[in-house]
Design a protein around this motif. Structure first.
Motif, PDB file in Angstrom:
ATOM      1  N   LEU A 268      13.738   5.874 -14.831  1.00 42.10           N
ATOM      2  CA  LEU A 268      12.437   6.376 -15.274  1.00 42.10           C
ATOM      3  C   LEU A 268      12.409   6.525 -16.793  1.00 42.10           C
ATOM      4  CD1 LEU A 268      11.595   9.100 -12.633  1.00 42.10           C
ATOM      5  CD2 LEU A 268      10.110   7.221 -13.266  1.00 42.10           C
TER       6      LEU A 268
ATOM      7  N   GLU B 228      12.036   3.218 -18.463  1.00 38.57           N
ATOM      8  CA  GLU B 228      10.682   2.678 -18.341  1.00 38.57           C
ATOM      9  C   GLU B 228       9.711   3.376 -19.273  1.00 38.57           C
ATOM     10  OE1 GLU B 228       9.542   3.071 -14.257  1.00 38.57           O
ATOM     11  OE2 GLU B 228      11.247   1.843 -13.595  1.00 38.57           O
TER      12      GLU B 228
ATOM     13  N   ILE C 267       8.109  12.529 -16.528  1.00 41.48           N
ATOM     14  CA  ILE C 267       8.522  12.480 -15.119  1.00 41.48           C
ATOM     15  C   ILE C 267      10.040  12.494 -15.016  1.00 41.48           C
ATOM     16  CG2 ILE C 267       8.350  11.166 -12.978  1.00 41.48           C
ATOM     17  CD1 ILE C 267       5.730  12.312 -13.819  1.00 41.48           C
TER      18      ILE C 267
ATOM     19  N   VAL D 208       9.550  12.672  -2.763  1.00 44.95           N
ATOM     20  CA  VAL D 208       9.245  11.402  -3.435  1.00 44.95           C
ATOM     21  C   VAL D 208       9.876  10.245  -2.671  1.00 44.95           C
ATOM     22  CG1 VAL D 208       9.666  10.035  -5.521  1.00 44.95           C
ATOM     23  CG2 VAL D 208       8.946  12.404  -5.725  1.00 44.95           C
TER      24      VAL D 208
ATOM     25  N   ILE E 152       7.918   9.612   0.489  1.00 47.35           N
ATOM     26  CA  ILE E 152       6.629   8.963   0.217  1.00 47.35           C
ATOM     27  C   ILE E 152       6.843   7.480  -0.079  1.00 47.35           C
ATOM     28  CG2 ILE E 152       4.692   8.861  -1.411  1.00 47.35           C
ATOM     29  CD1 ILE E 152       5.161  11.954  -1.770  1.00 47.35           C
ATOM     30  N   LEU E 153       7.832   7.175  -0.939  1.00 52.15           N
ATOM     31  CA  LEU E 153       8.101   5.781  -1.287  1.00 52.15           C
ATOM     32  C   LEU E 153       8.545   4.987  -0.059  1.00 52.15           C
ATOM     33  CD1 LEU E 153       9.890   6.130  -4.745  1.00 52.15           C
ATOM     34  CD2 LEU E 153       7.553   5.426  -4.295  1.00 52.15           C
TER      35      LEU E 153
ATOM     36  N   VAL F 222       5.266   4.126   1.904  1.00 59.67           N
ATOM     37  CA  VAL F 222       4.270   3.176   1.378  1.00 59.67           C
ATOM     38  C   VAL F 222       4.882   1.831   0.978  1.00 59.67           C
ATOM     39  CG1 VAL F 222       2.582   4.888   0.669  1.00 59.67           C
ATOM     40  CG2 VAL F 222       4.353   4.199  -0.940  1.00 59.67           C
TER      41      VAL F 222
ATOM     42  N   PHE G   2       7.067  -3.266   3.310  1.00 61.63           N
ATOM     43  CA  PHE G   2       6.508  -4.566   3.648  1.00 61.63           C
ATOM     44  C   PHE G   2       7.627  -5.461   4.181  1.00 61.63           C
ATOM     45  CE2 PHE G   2       4.279  -2.929  -0.195  1.00 61.63           C
ATOM     46  CZ  PHE G   2       3.154  -2.489   0.462  1.00 61.63           C
TER      47      PHE G   2
ATOM     48  N   VAL H 156      -2.024   1.722  -0.961  1.00 63.99           N
ATOM     49  CA  VAL H 156      -1.205   0.957  -1.903  1.00 63.99           C
ATOM     50  C   VAL H 156      -1.376  -0.534  -1.614  1.00 63.99           C
ATOM     51  CG1 VAL H 156       1.157   0.530  -2.689  1.00 63.99           C
ATOM     52  CG2 VAL H 156       0.451   2.836  -2.053  1.00 63.99           C
TER      53      VAL H 156
ATOM     54  N   VAL I 108       4.413  12.271  -8.730  1.00 64.56           N
ATOM     55  CA  VAL I 108       5.638  11.663  -9.250  1.00 64.56           C
ATOM     56  C   VAL I 108       5.840  10.271  -8.640  1.00 64.56           C
ATOM     57  CG1 VAL I 108       8.143  11.874  -9.373  1.00 64.56           C
ATOM     58  CG2 VAL I 108       6.713  13.892  -9.691  1.00 64.56           C
ATOM     59  N   ALA I 109       5.597  10.166  -7.310  1.00 65.29           N
ATOM     60  CA  ALA I 109       5.754   8.875  -6.632  1.00 65.29           C
ATOM     61  C   ALA I 109       4.765   7.855  -7.187  1.00 65.29           C
ATOM     62  CB  ALA I 109       5.547   9.048  -5.128  1.00 65.29           C
TER      63      ALA I 109
ATOM     64  N   VAL J  57       3.652   7.634 -10.237  1.00 65.94           N
ATOM     65  CA  VAL J  57       4.162   7.132 -11.514  1.00 65.94           C
ATOM     66  C   VAL J  57       5.171   6.009 -11.284  1.00 65.94           C
ATOM     67  CG1 VAL J  57       5.485   7.764 -13.566  1.00 65.94           C
ATOM     68  CG2 VAL J  57       3.742   9.299 -12.694  1.00 65.94           C
ATOM     69  N   LYS J  58       6.006   6.189 -10.245  1.00 69.83           N
ATOM     70  CA  LYS J  58       7.000   5.157  -9.951  1.00 69.83           C
ATOM     71  C   LYS J  58       6.333   3.882  -9.445  1.00 69.83           C
ATOM     72  CE  LYS J  58      11.124   7.832  -9.179  1.00 69.83           C
ATOM     73  NZ  LYS J  58      12.402   7.869  -8.475  1.00 69.83           N
ATOM     74  N   LEU J  59       5.168   4.001  -8.781  1.00 74.15           N
ATOM     75  CA  LEU J  59       4.515   2.843  -8.164  1.00 74.15           C
ATOM     76  C   LEU J  59       3.580   2.098  -9.117  1.00 74.15           C
ATOM     77  CD1 LEU J  59       3.592   4.343  -4.685  1.00 74.15           C
ATOM     78  CD2 LEU J  59       5.141   2.434  -5.073  1.00 74.15           C
TER      79      LEU J  59
ATOM     80  N   TYR K 182       4.105  -1.556 -10.155  1.00 76.09           N
ATOM     81  CA  TYR K 182       4.211  -2.632  -9.174  1.00 76.09           C
ATOM     82  C   TYR K 182       2.968  -2.805  -8.327  1.00 76.09           C
ATOM     83  CZ  TYR K 182       8.983  -1.236 -10.261  1.00 76.09           C
ATOM     84  OH  TYR K 182      10.116  -0.885 -10.918  1.00 76.09           O
TER      85      TYR K 182
END
Lengths: 198, 207
Positions: A82, A85, A90, A148, A151-152, A155, A158, B71, B157-158, B160-162, B165
């Motif tokens: 992070l 980037e 964050i 986090v 959540i990731l 979503v 795929f 998303v 926060v999530a 920001v990471k996404l 992309y």
């Protein structure tokens, strides 16, 4: 050597502080048990939490599968990514919540557990109670990283690109859980004894 | 003796002993040493907590039914809802993480809401004193495990990471969740245990 009154952490009512086990006169919850047992429980929970902390930081918390090439992120790895980037705020939040806050809690609990025997007076006694209050307030915020990752993992799911949680996430959740239990096991009498006995 | 002790209160933050006084409406009592809030006007605080618990129940249902974010990655599309997040964790065999997330994001907040409603029902009709006592204790425990506010920050926060992309659209539930957190922090979590117990003894002992 001890305070005359004791505050029930469940219902805030004032109770007389007697020797041995104290049950709240209002809500009947146990305010204070035998000192040695509480001390041992707090130590046991703390050490368990510390072991999980080490595991949580060495094993990946997040596994990123991108077209078959798998990259694994540890907590610190995620913070560094992070930062690189350019998401500095964050990165700082995650660092504080996942790395710094648990360590701070460990040190505060250690401090309370190692210092309880020394009689405390006046301002120093207030400081210790305040420290404990702070650990109670900031503790749950360590959960941010677990949320986090969850959540990731939901979503980004795929066919060819996929995020899943890692072993580190389980260890991290257990670390938060045991740190909370350790803080709860700390008897308020352990840190509020003083010689003035107001 | 018990009567005397009921008139005392110890500050949570610095443990200073105070004597309680009756407060007029909309006034707050603060610690003389550290300024931490001790308690406020009791009737008002309870009435607010109960009415806002109905609001938060509606918001919570909406927040769970619809997607929080949508998303889009190229031709792929996925949604985040609270139930889908928990079922993903379970289907990937992260049972420990899944159970704890289920408790702190769904079960604990719902317990808080239903405890307030049950407490209102019991005190309004002056029913079972012992059950009301247990509910207050249960309410306090479940409140310390409810972490929807932290979950809401985690979504940011999530995101920001996404952002790099994916294209992200906010769903209906994002607003419901934000409102739920506001109501939760302002009214449901701000009421002090001592205010509930004072209200309790006013109803059942008419003190």
């Amino acid at each position: 050597m001890r305070d005359k009154y004791i505050r029930c952490p469940y219902c805030e009512s004032v109770n007389e502080n007697t020797d041995g086990v104290v049950y709240c006169r209002n809500c009947r919850n146990r305010i204070s048990g035998r000192k040695e047992i509480n001390l041992h429980t707090a130590w046991a929970m703390l050490i368990t939490a510390m072991v999980f902390y080490v595991i949580a930081n060495t094993y990946p918390i997040l596994v990123f599968d991108k077209f078959g090439s798998i990259s694994q992120n540890t907590i610190i790895g995620g913070v560094i990514a992070l930062w690189d980037e350019g998401s500095y705020p964050i990165a700082v939040i995650i660092f504080l919540a996942s790395v710094f806050v648990p360590l701070l809690k460990f040190f505060l609990i250690l401090y309370i557990l190692t210092n309880y025997k020394k009689p405390q007076k006046g301002s120093k006694r207030i400081d210790q109670a305040k420290l404990y209050h702070i650990t109670e307030v900031i503790g749950p915020w360590s959960m941010i990283d677990v949320f986090v990752v969850s959540i990731l993992a939901t979503v980004v799911h795929f066919g060819t690109v996929k995020i899943t949680a890692g072993i580190g996430a389980t260890a991290f959740v257990l670390m938060v859980f045991f740190t909370m239990l350790s803080a709860m096991a700390i008897d308020i009498r352990l840190m509020k004894e003083d010689s003035s006995g107001d | 003796m018990a009567e005397d002790l009921d008139n005392l209160i110890i500050c949570k933050k610095c443990r200073t002993l105070h004597r309680k006084i009756d407060l007029p409406a909309k006034k707050v009592a603060r610690c003389a040493v550290c300024g931490h809030k001790l308690y406020s006007d009791v009737e008002g605080a309870f009435a607010k907590a109960v009415s806002y618990s109905i609001t938060s129940l509606i918001l919570f249902i909406v927040a769970n039914l619809f997607p929080i974010i949508d998303v889009y990655v190229k031709s792929n599309h996925s949604q985040l809802t609270i139930p889908s997040m928990i079922s993903t964790l379970f289907s990937e065999e992260f049972y420990v993480v899944g159970s704890i997330v289920l408790v702190v994001v769904v079960i604990a907040p719902l317990s808080v809401i239903f405890s307030y409603l049950a407490l209102w029902f019991l005190t309004y009709f002056k029913l079972s004193k012992s059950l009301a006592k247990h509910i207050i204790s249960f309410l306090m425990v479940s409140r310390s495990w409810a972490m929807v506010d932290i979950f809401a920050v985690s979504i940011l926060v999530a995101l920001v990471k996404l952002f790099g992309y994916a294209q992200i659209n906010y769903g209906v539930s994002a607003i419901a969740l934000a409102l739920f957190v506001m109501v939760d922090l302002l009214f449901l979590k701000s009421i002090k245990p001592v205010e509930l117990w004072t209200y309790f003894s006013r109803v059942y002992y008419e003190r």
